[in-house]
Write a protein that holds these residues in place. Structure first.
Motif, PDB file in Angstrom:
ATOM      1  N   VAL A  18       0.837  -1.191   0.000  1.00 57.13           N
ATOM      2  CA  VAL A  18       0.000   0.000   0.000  1.00 57.13           C
ATOM      3  C   VAL A  18       0.875   1.245   0.000  1.00 57.13           C
ATOM      4  O   VAL A  18       0.679   2.159  -0.780  1.00 57.13           O
ATOM      5  CB  VAL A  18      -0.957   0.001   1.215  1.00 57.13           C
ATOM      6  CG1 VAL A  18      -1.818   1.250   1.190  1.00 57.13           C
ATOM      7  CG2 VAL A  18      -1.816  -1.237   1.192  1.00 57.13           C
ATOM      8  N   SER A  19       1.871   1.260   0.879  1.00 58.09           N
ATOM      9  CA  SER A  19       2.694   2.461   0.933  1.00 58.09           C
ATOM     10  C   SER A  19       3.576   2.590  -0.303  1.00 58.09           C
ATOM     11  O   SER A  19       4.017   3.676  -0.626  1.00 58.09           O
ATOM     12  CB  SER A  19       3.543   2.483   2.198  1.00 58.09           C
ATOM     13  OG  SER A  19       4.503   1.468   2.150  1.00 58.09           O
ATOM     14  N   LEU A  20       3.792   1.482  -0.985  1.00 54.89           N
ATOM     15  CA  LEU A  20       4.549   1.548  -2.246  1.00 54.89           C
ATOM     16  C   LEU A  20       3.856   2.499  -3.218  1.00 54.89           C
ATOM     17  O   LEU A  20       4.493   3.322  -3.872  1.00 54.89           O
ATOM     18  CB  LEU A  20       4.670   0.146  -2.846  1.00 54.89           C
ATOM     19  CG  LEU A  20       5.323   0.067  -4.216  1.00 54.89           C
ATOM     20  CD1 LEU A  20       6.778   0.498  -4.146  1.00 54.89           C
ATOM     21  CD2 LEU A  20       5.227  -1.342  -4.756  1.00 54.89           C
ATOM     22  N   LEU A  21       2.528   2.411  -3.264  1.00 54.13           N
ATOM     23  CA  LEU A  21       1.768   3.309  -4.143  1.00 54.13           C
ATOM     24  C   LEU A  21       1.934   4.760  -3.706  1.00 54.13           C
ATOM     25  O   LEU A  21       2.065   5.652  -4.535  1.00 54.13           O
ATOM     26  CB  LEU A  21       0.289   2.928  -4.142  1.00 54.13           C
ATOM     27  CG  LEU A  21      -0.052   1.575  -4.747  1.00 54.13           C
ATOM     28  CD1 LEU A  21      -1.528   1.282  -4.608  1.00 54.13           C
ATOM     29  CD2 LEU A  21       0.354   1.518  -6.218  1.00 54.13           C
ATOM     30  N   ASP A  22       1.924   4.967  -2.393  1.00 48.59           N
ATOM     31  CA  ASP A  22       2.116   6.325  -1.879  1.00 48.59           C
ATOM     32  C   ASP A  22       3.499   6.852  -2.257  1.00 48.59           C
ATOM     33  O   ASP A  22       3.645   7.998  -2.661  1.00 48.59           O
ATOM     34  CB  ASP A  22       1.966   6.339  -0.347  1.00 48.59           C
ATOM     35  CG  ASP A  22       0.519   6.178   0.073  1.00 48.59           C
ATOM     36  OD1 ASP A  22      -0.329   6.888  -0.480  1.00 48.59           O
ATOM     37  OD2 ASP A  22       0.249   5.331   0.943  1.00 48.59           O
ATOM     38  N   ILE A  23       4.489   5.990  -2.103  1.00 47.96           N
ATOM     39  CA  ILE A  23       5.863   6.406  -2.398  1.00 47.96           C
ATOM     40  C   ILE A  23       6.001   6.760  -3.882  1.00 47.96           C
ATOM     41  O   ILE A  23       6.531   7.811  -4.234  1.00 47.96           O
ATOM     42  CB  ILE A  23       6.858   5.295  -2.014  1.00 47.96           C
ATOM     43  CG1 ILE A  23       6.942   5.182  -0.488  1.00 47.96           C
ATOM     44  CG2 ILE A  23       8.247   5.567  -2.600  1.00 47.96           C
ATOM     45  CD1 ILE A  23       7.631   3.923   0.000  1.00 47.96           C
ATOM     46  N   LEU A  24       5.484   5.899  -4.731  1.00 47.52           N
ATOM     47  CA  LEU A  24       5.581   6.170  -6.168  1.00 47.52           C
ATOM     48  C   LEU A  24       4.818   7.436  -6.527  1.00 47.52           C
ATOM     49  O   LEU A  24       5.261   8.239  -7.344  1.00 47.52           O
ATOM     50  CB  LEU A  24       5.070   4.972  -6.972  1.00 47.52           C
ATOM     51  CG  LEU A  24       5.936   3.707  -6.865  1.00 47.52           C
ATOM     52  CD1 LEU A  24       5.307   2.569  -7.653  1.00 47.52           C
ATOM     53  CD2 LEU A  24       7.361   3.947  -7.340  1.00 47.52           C
ATOM     54  N   ASP A  25       3.657   7.597  -5.907  1.00 45.18           N
ATOM     55  CA  ASP A  25       2.870   8.804  -6.154  1.00 45.18           C
ATOM     56  C   ASP A  25       3.681  10.045  -5.780  1.00 45.18           C
ATOM     57  O   ASP A  25       3.686  11.038  -6.515  1.00 45.18           O
ATOM     58  CB  ASP A  25       1.574   8.738  -5.330  1.00 45.18           C
ATOM     59  CG  ASP A  25       0.744   9.998  -5.504  1.00 45.18           C
ATOM     60  OD1 ASP A  25       0.554  10.427  -6.652  1.00 45.18           O
ATOM     61  OD2 ASP A  25       0.294  10.559  -4.491  1.00 45.18           O
ATOM     62  N   HIS A  26       4.378   9.969  -4.661  1.00 47.07           N
ATOM     63  CA  HIS A  26       5.141  11.131  -4.215  1.00 47.07           C
ATOM     64  C   HIS A  26       6.342  11.420  -5.100  1.00 47.07           C
ATOM     65  O   HIS A  26       6.567  12.561  -5.488  1.00 47.07           O
ATOM     66  CB  HIS A  26       5.586  10.946  -2.760  1.00 47.07           C
ATOM     67  CG  HIS A  26       4.555  11.412  -1.788  1.00 47.07           C
ATOM     68  ND1 HIS A  26       4.591  12.644  -1.196  1.00 47.07           N
ATOM     69  CD2 HIS A  26       3.439  10.816  -1.346  1.00 47.07           C
ATOM     70  CE1 HIS A  26       3.538  12.791  -0.416  1.00 47.07           C
ATOM     71  NE2 HIS A  26       2.815  11.692  -0.489  1.00 47.07           N
ATOM     72  N   VAL A  27       7.131  10.386  -5.408  1.00 43.57           N
ATOM     73  CA  VAL A  27       8.342  10.674  -6.193  1.00 43.57           C
ATOM     74  C   VAL A  27       8.002  11.097  -7.619  1.00 43.57           C
ATOM     75  O   VAL A  27       8.745  11.855  -8.236  1.00 43.57           O
ATOM     76  CB  VAL A  27       9.363   9.504  -6.207  1.00 43.57           C
ATOM     77  CG1 VAL A  27       9.842   9.183  -4.810  1.00 43.57           C
ATOM     78  CG2 VAL A  27       8.821   8.283  -6.890  1.00 43.57           C
ATOM     79  N   LEU A  28       6.858  10.616  -8.128  1.00 43.57           N
ATOM     80  CA  LEU A  28       6.502  10.948  -9.514  1.00 43.57           C
ATOM     81  C   LEU A  28       5.666  12.219  -9.628  1.00 43.57           C
ATOM     82  O   LEU A  28       5.654  12.856 -10.671  1.00 43.57           O
ATOM     83  CB  LEU A  28       5.738   9.787 -10.161  1.00 43.57           C
ATOM     84  CG  LEU A  28       6.510   8.477 -10.308  1.00 43.57           C
ATOM     85  CD1 LEU A  28       5.588   7.365 -10.789  1.00 43.57           C
ATOM     86  CD2 LEU A  28       7.686   8.622 -11.241  1.00 43.57           C
ATOM     87  N   ASN A  29       4.938  12.561  -8.563  1.00 43.98           N
ATOM     88  CA  ASN A  29       3.985  13.677  -8.670  1.00 43.98           C
ATOM     89  C   ASN A  29       4.243  14.853  -7.734  1.00 43.98           C
ATOM     90  O   ASN A  29       3.525  15.834  -7.796  1.00 43.98           O
ATOM     91  CB  ASN A  29       2.559  13.171  -8.423  1.00 43.98           C
ATOM     92  CG  ASN A  29       2.129  12.184  -9.468  1.00 43.98           C
ATOM     93  OD1 ASN A  29       2.365  12.383 -10.652  1.00 43.98           O
ATOM     94  ND2 ASN A  29       1.520  11.093  -9.043  1.00 43.98           N
ATOM     95  N   SER A  30       5.206  14.721  -6.831  1.00 46.83           N
ATOM     96  CA  SER A  30       5.464  15.816  -5.892  1.00 46.83           C
ATOM     97  C   SER A  30       6.867  16.357  -6.104  1.00 46.83           C
ATOM     98  O   SER A  30       7.769  15.606  -6.455  1.00 46.83           O
ATOM     99  CB  SER A  30       5.348  15.332  -4.442  1.00 46.83           C
ATOM    100  OG  SER A  30       4.085  14.805  -4.210  1.00 46.83           O
ATOM    101  N   GLY A  31       7.021  17.615  -5.833  1.00 49.36           N
ATOM    102  CA  GLY A  31       8.351  18.205  -5.902  1.00 49.36           C
ATOM    103  C   GLY A  31       8.494  19.189  -7.035  1.00 49.36           C
ATOM    104  O   GLY A  31       7.557  19.455  -7.786  1.00 49.36           O
TER     105      GLY A  31
END
Lengths: 77, 213
Positions: A18-31
């Motif tokens: 579950v957190s894998l999705l969160d992590i990918l979402d963050h590295v790809l969509n945040s920053g």
């Protein structure tokens, strides 16, 4: 949370599915996005975004057709 | 030589970082105009396709996490690849903005609350009219908004933002690094209806707060 439904409290350190999705979402969509040319790759072919959202083309094609210099870096977002 | 950029922080802070990052590349720092940017130099023989994998995205995240545990960072999106000189020029040009943002967000982290009703149902699956379906969705929406407000009021939050997501509402709370445990405890005290799914994640770098509103 006082709740009878299935709650999942996670931290970003929890490398479960579950957190894998969160992590990918963050590295790809945040920053910060640096405006300009962003080179990405798909199926082994280098692609370049010009202005990030205007054109998507192969690097070779882009260089062949581009007569102008790449746009200057923009503001952090 | 192209560089893969990880994040920016202030140059004054001494940070420890792993030797290797994405695709086994060495992580190094570049100082520019009072900022420190962490990068990996892409070896020319390294194909681009080797970077665009889930494993490399996780390796990118690991580097960010290690630095984020030590200080406030402004991450770049993965994969941000650009020429060495273009990165330096970007940092020089926007050094003031980066420094101001890092100062404003110093010692802050982002906690997230995802609220939703699960998989969206269609009028057909519910066997109701379109009007009834829309009313039901409107009611659910209102319920999520009210719940988001209860979460906002529950914790010691410096700033709060929220936006719609595919499954409901996604809320972002800016909290002090020392206040993470308090935030989680207070969030855990919020009463939630049994139909609503809630996930609290974080701490994350405060990327939703890079821009001042």
């Amino acid at each position: 949370m006082s709740n009878t439904s299935q709650d999942i409290a996670l931290t970003s350190d929890a490398f479960d599915e579950v957190s894998l999705l969160d992590i990918l979402d963050h590295v790809l969509n945040s920053g910060v996005i640096i405006h300009g040319n962003l080179v990405i790759s798909l199926a082994g072919v280098d692609l370049v975004y010009v202005g990030l959202d205007v054109i998507l083309s192969s690097v070779e094609t882009a260089f062949r057709h581009m007569s102008t210099k790449p746009p200057p870096p923009g503001k952090p977002r | 030589m192209p560089v893969l950029a990880y994040c920016v922080t202030t140059a004054e802070v001494a940070l420890k970082v792993a030797q290797t990052g994405v695709a086994g590349m060495t992580v190094e720092s570049v100082d520019e105009s009072g900022l420190r940017c962490f990068v990996s130099r892409r070896e020319s023989e390294l194909p681009m396709s080797s970077l665009a994998t889930r494993e490399e995205a996780l390796a990118f995240h690991s580097v960010l996490q290690e630095l984020f545990r030590q200080t406030t960072i402004i991450p770049f999106r993965f994969p941000t690849l650009l020429a060495d000189e273009a990165l330096s020029a970007h940092l020089r040009e926007h050094a003031g903005q980066y420094r101001d943002t890092l100062a404003r967000l110093k010692n802050m982290v982002q906690m997230e609350i995802h609220l939703g009703f699960g998989v969206a149902e269609s009028p057909e699956s519910l066997n109701v009219s379109g009007t009834q379906y829309l009313r039901r969705r409107q009611g659910q929406r209102r319920e999520l908004e009210e719940l988001a407000e209860r979460f906002r009021e529950a914790g010691a939050i410096r700033s709060w933002r929220k936006r719609d997501s595919a499954r409901g509402v996604r809320c972002f709370a800016l909290v002090q690094r020392e206040g993470i445990a308090d935030f989680q405890r207070q969030a855990a005290g919020v009463t939630v209806g049994s139909e609503i799914g809630v996930r609290v994640t974080g701490p994350w770098p405060p990327t939703e707060f890079l821009k001042e509103k």
